[in-house]
Design a protein around this motif. Structure first.
Motif, short mmCIF file in Angstrom:
data_model
loop_
_atom_site.label_atom_id
_atom_site.label_comp_id
_atom_site.label_asym_id
_atom_site.label_seq_id
_atom_site.Cartn_x
_atom_site.Cartn_y
_atom_site.Cartn_z
N ARG A 145 11.39 -14.96 10.67
CA ARG A 145 11.27 -16.42 10.04
C ARG A 145 12.37 -16.75 8.94
O ARG A 145 12.03 -17.71 8.38
CB ARG A 145 10.01 -16.33 9.27
N GLY A 146 13.06 -15.78 8.59
CA GLY A 146 14.11 -16.07 7.57
C GLY A 146 13.41 -15.95 6.17
O GLY A 146 13.95 -16.48 5.35
N TRP A 147 12.24 -15.08 6.02
CA TRP A 147 11.68 -15.07 4.88
C TRP A 147 11.96 -13.80 4.09
O TRP A 147 11.51 -13.67 2.85
CB TRP A 147 10.17 -15.13 4.96
N PHE A 148 12.71 -12.90 4.73
CA PHE A 148 12.88 -11.58 4.29
C PHE A 148 13.75 -11.79 2.84
O PHE A 148 14.72 -12.29 3.18
CB PHE A 148 13.74 -10.64 5.16
N GLU A 149 13.56 -11.13 1.89
CA GLU A 149 14.05 -11.22 0.89
C GLU A 149 14.34 -9.90 -0.03
O GLU A 149 13.38 -8.95 0.34
CB GLU A 149 13.49 -11.99 -0.42
N THR A 150 15.42 -9.69 -0.92
CA THR A 150 15.42 -8.41 -1.83
C THR A 150 15.29 -8.93 -3.19
O THR A 150 15.82 -9.88 -3.54
CB THR A 150 16.58 -7.73 -1.36
N ALA A 151 14.95 -7.90 -4.09
CA ALA A 151 14.61 -8.36 -5.39
C ALA A 151 15.76 -8.68 -6.13
O ALA A 151 16.74 -7.87 -6.07
CB ALA A 151 13.73 -7.33 -6.17
N ALA A 152 15.77 -9.56 -7.06
CA ALA A 152 17.15 -10.03 -7.87
C ALA A 152 17.51 -8.95 -8.63
O ALA A 152 18.53 -8.62 -9.05
CB ALA A 152 16.89 -11.23 -8.46
N GLY A 153 16.25 -8.45 -9.23
CA GLY A 153 16.37 -7.25 -10.29
C GLY A 153 16.67 -5.92 -9.86
O GLY A 153 17.84 -5.31 -10.14
N THR A 154 15.87 -5.57 -8.99
CA THR A 154 15.92 -4.21 -8.69
C THR A 154 16.50 -3.74 -7.38
O THR A 154 16.94 -2.58 -6.82
CB THR A 154 14.39 -3.44 -8.42
#
Ligand code: IMP
Ligand code: MG
Length: 332
Positions: free
Chosen positions: A240-249
């Motif tokens: 779906r294109g929803w996969f994200e990785t955290a900006a901080g960690t």
């Protein structure tokens, strides 16, 4: 405006940084106060550059905005200096005398205590630093020689700005579902993240606030452990294109469809008067870069209407891309 509180609705990472950077530029904010601590990263894309801010308020993009860190915050001094340098805000940022300090030992404790590890904390040491503050043994900003040039009394500064009808924004961090009081305990952060708590950390009374802007993302994400209603598999999220990785960690974010019941709760507990929805372009094709409501495809408009109908607050800002100015602004 004049005094607006920005609060996250879900588990953080709703795109508050983007909304704040837009408001800073568009409304020419006079003052922006960041609350919370270094565990939260607010991402700002401006002039083709990405900033992941853990300490400096996201309104730094407007060069006349006074930037403050409230008394209830926990300051990571090294990260603060690094970001002050990166954003070049040395002459207009202030830290409250009584903000407390996160030290290296807090981060070590966070990373080595089995119970905290099982919650999937960010490892920055915010929980242990808050424990230390509650024990009344914490170091405060005023105890750190390198912070002396930045020290200020944030509550009077902000209250005077409000009295003078300046445009003031109180920058909440994380989201309601991570609230120590109202979230998914024990899988929460070490503080209340609601609008009232944001005011309290800054030293602004509830009668001084004009608006509470709740920020939703068009789908939900969560890092760390704890429930996530409707959670998708990673495979489905990627599709779906929803996969994200955290900006901080840099950790992988879990994801799930927008949940109207949680959205209603977030509106209620925060006393929201208006809403922003980010990343609509990820949910519906044809939204990317749109700057007017009429450009949106029908399904996207229907989704926004449904949020308004079911939560009872108007969706006034809609994010249609990563840059600060990729926004549909439906305010008058
Ligand atoms: P802590 O705040 O580092 O103690 O982490 C407690 C929980 O809150 C963990 O599940 C973290 O992943 C989550 N958390 C803390 N800050 C943020 C944030 O800014 N965005 C998303 N999750 C966060
Ligand atoms: Mg974040």
């Amino acid at each position: 405006m004049p005094c607006t509180v920005i609060a996250g609705a879900f588990w953080g990472d709703e795109g508050k940084g983007k909304i704040i950077s837009y408001l800073a530029l568009k409304d020419r904010l006079d003052v922006c106060v960041r609350t919370g601590s270094v565990n939260a990263a607010h991402t700002v894309w401006y002039q083709g550059k990405r900033h992941a801010l853990h300490m400096v308020p996201a309104a730094f993009v407007y060069e006349k905005c006074r930037l403050l860190i409230g008394a209830g915050s926990n300051v990571h001094a090294a990260q603060f200096f690094k970001e002050v340098e990166e954003t070049n805000v040395k002459n207009r940022i202030g830290v409250d005398y009584q903000a407390s300090i996160i030290e290296e030992k807090h981060s070590t404790q966070d990373k080595t205590t089995a119970h905290l590890k099982s919650l999937g904390t960010t490892g920055w040491g915010v929980g242990p630093a808050i424990e230390e503050r509650v024990r009344r043994t914490a170091k405060l900003a005023k105890d750190i020689p390198e912070l002396q040039p930045y020290l200020t009394d944030v509550a009077p500064e902000v209250n005077h700005a409000i009295e003078a009808s300046e445009k003031v924004l109180l920058e909440g961090t994380q989201g309601l579902m991570l609230s120590l009081f109202h979230g998914t305990y024990p899988y929460v952060t070490g503080r209340d993240t609601s609008a009232s708590a944001i005011c309290s950390e800054v030293g602004v009374g509830p009668t001084k606030v004009d608006d509470v802007l709740i920020v939703f993302k068009a789908f939900m994400t969560r890092v760390g452990t704890g429930t996530l209603p409707g959670e998708l598999t990673k495979e489905e999220a990627l599709k779906r294109g929803w996969f994200e990785t955290a900006a901080g960690t840099g950790r992988e974010r879990r994801s799930a469809p927008f949940n109207f019941e949680l959205a209603k709760k977030a509106v209620m507990v925060n006393g929201a008067t208006q809403a922003a929805v980010t990343k609509l372009d990820i949910l519906y094709q044809g939204c990317k870069g749109a700057r007017t409501y009429d450009e949106l495809p029908r399904e996207a408009e229907q989704f926004i209407s449904e949020i308004e109908k079911r939560t009872g607050v108007p969706v006034l800002l809609i994010g249609t891309g990563p840059e600060a100015l990729d926004i549909i602004d439906r305010r008058k």
